[in-house]
Design a protein around this motif. Structure first.
Motif, PDB file in Angstrom:
ATOM      1  N   MET A 238       0.833  -1.196   0.000  1.00  0.00           N
ATOM      2  CA  MET A 238       0.000   0.000   0.000  1.00  0.00           C
ATOM      3  C   MET A 238       0.868   1.246   0.000  1.00  0.00           C
ATOM      4  O   MET A 238       2.035   1.213   0.429  1.00  0.00           O
ATOM      5  N   THR A 255      -4.220   5.737   4.238  1.00  0.00           N
ATOM      6  CA  THR A 255      -4.177   5.440   2.811  1.00  0.00           C
ATOM      7  C   THR A 255      -5.562   5.657   2.199  1.00  0.00           C
ATOM      8  O   THR A 255      -6.557   5.816   2.917  1.00  0.00           O
ATOM      9  N   ARG A 257      -8.422   4.066  -0.452  1.00  0.00           N
ATOM     10  CA  ARG A 257      -8.879   2.873  -1.166  1.00  0.00           C
ATOM     11  C   ARG A 257     -10.296   3.135  -1.665  1.00  0.00           C
ATOM     12  O   ARG A 257     -11.186   3.470  -0.868  1.00  0.00           O
TER      13      ARG A 257
END
Length: 327
Positions: A238, A255, A257
């Motif tokens: 990631m 992160t 997504r």
């Protein structure tokens, strides 16, 4: 009573010295120097000797692995002995737990199947057999002069901690242990507790400052829990912003997504710590943990999905490797 003779777990040695000291102090309290000068002198000298021994044992660093395993119940015949088939296989299970934990810590996550890497480096020695509730003292091979904990000691301490939690009455304590398990470790724990339950055995574990007993009820509970759990693991790379706390070995990773922001939290692997300290095999320079959050990083994260009976699945994350910064 010293470590120069028969090998003895330090905690048991300390407990024995404290018991001796208490007995001598009771003898001193029952007489006076005027009434019994010879007895007073002898017990006073003995008290000083025990206090010196106790101070020496407590001051000595214990950086190597040692573990005391004491069995009771069905497979044990008083102080006479223990069922050989049970003892051999139970010790084999314990060694397997230690080896899997050690290899996972030192060489990265274990494959779902196949040999455990470098098992030879995690083998322990049976250095004493203790009568009563028949037990075995296992110690790390090699010199014991280290000033810092060896990797094997850390693995043994973690296994002892997991054993203490799996059979705990408090469900929350067990759940903490569950987050520390992987698929291979769970399979061996399941086998170990099934063996204890089948034989009607109890288990006492002594490790460092820890001394706990898993009675028949706790063993049955641990057996039920390990059979009622499944772990599915998946690895992913990631990119995101990483915040590290090296001292507590925890991380937080931000992160994106599917257009949504996700935050993952969890434990940091020993490999990442070695990366930060510049101690990895590919000669990668040390990474300053204070600068990591200043730029996005590509990282490898392992996610374990824990599934237990009558509970929703839970995800546990572990930071496995820092791959490279994304400039």
């Amino acid at each position: 009573m010293t470590r120069k003779g028969t090998a003895m777990l330090r905690k048991l040695e300390i407990d024995a010295l404290r018991a001796d000291l208490s007995a001598v102090e009771a003898m001193l309290a029952s007489r006076s120097e005027a009434d019994d000068p010879i007895g007073w002198y002898q017990f006073s000298a003995r008290k000083e000797e025990i206090e010196q021994q106790l101070a020496q044992v407590m001051a000595a660093p214990l950086a190597h692995a040692e573990l005391g395993i004491f069995f009771g119940g069905g497979p044990v015949q008083g102080s006479r002995g223990i069922n050989a088939d049970f003892a051999g296989k139970a010790l084999e299970d314990l060694q397997s737990l230690v080896s899997k934990r050690f290899s996972g810590r030192e060489f990265g996550p274990l494959a779902p199947r196949g040999p455990v890497p470098r098992m030879d480096t995690s083998q322990m020695l049976v250095t004493n057999i203790v009568r009563g509730s028949v037990g075995f003292v296992l110690e790390e091979a090699g010199a014991n002069g280290q000033m810092v904990d060896t990797p094997l000691k850390m693995a043994v301490d973690e296994i002892a901690d997991i054993l203490s939690r799996v059979g705990a009455d408090d469900e929350a304590v067990f759940e903490e242990a569950a987050t520390e398990m992987d698929e291979r470790l769970l399979a061996t724990l399941r086998q170990f507790f099934q063996r204890l339950d089948d034989y009607g055995a109890t288990l006492r574990v002594v490790d460092g400052t820890r001394d706990f007993l898993l009675d028949r009820q706790a063993v049955s509970l641990a057996c039920e829990r390990t059979h009622g759990m499944e772990i599915e693991e998946r690895d992913a790379e990631m990119i995101g912003t990483l915040y590290l706390l090296p001292e507590s070995k925890r991380f937080e990773f931000h992160t994106m997504r599917g257009g949504e922001r996700h935050v993952l939290r969890g434990a940091v692997s020993p490999y990442v710590i070695r990366q930060i300290e510049g101690r990895v095999e590919d000669d990668q320079p040390a990474i300053d943990a204070r600068t990591i959050a200043q730029t996005p990083w590509r990282v490898a994260i392992k996610t374990r999905e824990l599934r237990e009976r009558n509970r929703p699945p839970r995800n546990v994350h572990a930071l496995q490797r820092l791959i490279r910064p994304q400039h």
